[in-house]
Design an enzyme around this catalytic site. Sequence first.
Site, PDB file in Angstrom:
ATOM      1  N   HIS A   1       1.157   4.280  -8.097  1.00  0.00           N
ATOM      2  CA  HIS A   1      -0.277   4.059  -8.339  1.00  0.00           C
ATOM      3  C   HIS A   1      -1.138   5.284  -8.029  1.00  0.00           C
ATOM      4  CE1 HIS A   1       0.568   0.075  -9.462  1.00  0.00           C
ATOM      5  NE2 HIS A   1       0.457  -0.535  -8.303  1.00  0.00           N
TER       6      HIS A   1
ATOM      7  N   GLU B   1      -1.074  -6.436 -15.143  1.00  0.00           N
ATOM      8  CA  GLU B   1      -1.522  -5.042 -15.153  1.00  0.00           C
ATOM      9  C   GLU B   1      -1.129  -4.375 -16.472  1.00  0.00           C
ATOM     10  OE1 GLU B   1      -0.164  -3.117 -11.388  1.00  0.00           O
ATOM     11  OE2 GLU B   1       0.485  -5.160 -10.923  1.00  0.00           O
TER      12      GLU B   1
ATOM     13  N   ASP C   1       8.028  -8.764 -10.184  1.00  0.00           N
ATOM     14  CA  ASP C   1       7.377  -7.451 -10.142  1.00  0.00           C
ATOM     15  C   ASP C   1       8.031  -6.616 -11.237  1.00  0.00           C
ATOM     16  OD1 ASP C   1       5.817  -5.310  -9.448  1.00  0.00           O
ATOM     17  OD2 ASP C   1       6.801  -4.908  -7.529  1.00  0.00           O
TER      18      ASP C   1
ATOM     19  N   ARG D   1       5.152   3.197 -11.029  1.00  0.00           N
ATOM     20  CA  ARG D   1       5.979   4.154 -10.300  1.00  0.00           C
ATOM     21  C   ARG D   1       6.431   5.336 -11.153  1.00  0.00           C
ATOM     22  NH1 ARG D   1       6.750  -0.960  -8.512  1.00  0.00           N
ATOM     23  NH2 ARG D   1       6.746  -1.251  -6.245  1.00  0.00           N
TER      24      ARG D   1
ATOM     25  N   HIS E   1      -5.829  -3.637 -11.077  1.00  0.00           N
ATOM     26  CA  HIS E   1      -4.888  -4.323 -10.195  1.00  0.00           C
ATOM     27  C   HIS E   1      -5.496  -5.589  -9.591  1.00  0.00           C
ATOM     28  CE1 HIS E   1      -1.486  -4.810  -7.532  1.00  0.00           C
ATOM     29  NE2 HIS E   1      -0.958  -3.651  -7.903  1.00  0.00           N
TER      30      HIS E   1
END
Length: 347
Positions: free
Chosen positions: A110, A312, A248, A85, A184
């Site tokens: 992304h 990631e 996350d 982000r 991803h």
Amino acid sequence: MKVLKTNVGQYDGADVLLYELKADNGVTVKITNIGATITSIVVPDKDGKLGEVALGFDDPMVYLSEEYTGNTFFLGATIGRFGNRIGGGKFVLDGKEYQLECNDGVNHLHGGVNSFHTKMWKGEEFEAEGRVGVKMSYVSPNMENGYPGELSVSVVFTLNNNGELSLNYQAKTDKPTVVNLTNHSYFNLRGEGKVYDTRVLMHAANYTPRGEGNIPTGEVDSVKGTPLDFTLEHNIGERVHMFEDGYDHNFVIDGNQGGLKLAAEVYEPESGRTLQFSTTEPAFQFYTGFYLDGRYSRGPLKFEQFGGFCLEAQHYPDSPNKPSFPSTTLRPGETYTQTTVYKFGVK
């Protein structure tokens, strides 16, 4: 070892291609030139039985469908120009403000809706002693999705007979810009069901706390005494529901920035499969698939909430707006490089 290339269709005048990288022990990785996307990873379990461990589609054309591109989960895709982000969808570089698409509430995620994962990449397969692979290339025009500079990008996917899938990235620009590339892929080492019993050990004693909209606050804190502490092995399901959206989070990898470092080790007890994740990046996002909702599937297997996890490799989220974070600025004459390795095994 060998590479098979299949033409599965046409899109916007370009061939849609699927590359199958196959090791001598049956380990197989499939990659399409749509978004330089990993569509499948097949590896053996503790009994030698081969099985799928990555979420993706058998038919690459699904990645181009209007429904998927409008509700994408970035399954296996190469992410760019900026993974994760950027707060407010804007940043200032050399005194000039750049406005990006806000595709995650008021933030940019992304690279935008029509970013690298939707583009047709150029593929070039190769076979060498003990390894096979494909080099994917894409040229992003100046101001594509709001980013300055024409960016030439390549990702080399290499599979060897040791169960290692290596991703080697390069990028060059003709104007100052920001770059933060990643992959991803969603993994499920059991091959089905939720990943609650999957055990994770991280070489990451620190993380970047999240503020509103999952934008980092700018601080770097210790994981000690929090549900983010994987410095000792824990099941994913043990503490995942202590967060409204599961895991996350951006974890800061131990050690000095730059060299290839072991960042996380994963073990799935039922299958016996293991995954070692190494990268030259300073951090990684650990995501446990909260937003998977079952609308997509591979055959009868639906991709449901907590049905996969992502590792990631990346620089920190919102780095262009956080001067204290490692820089993501790329200037003419410089080369962005990154190496990430996913090593599969059993125990």
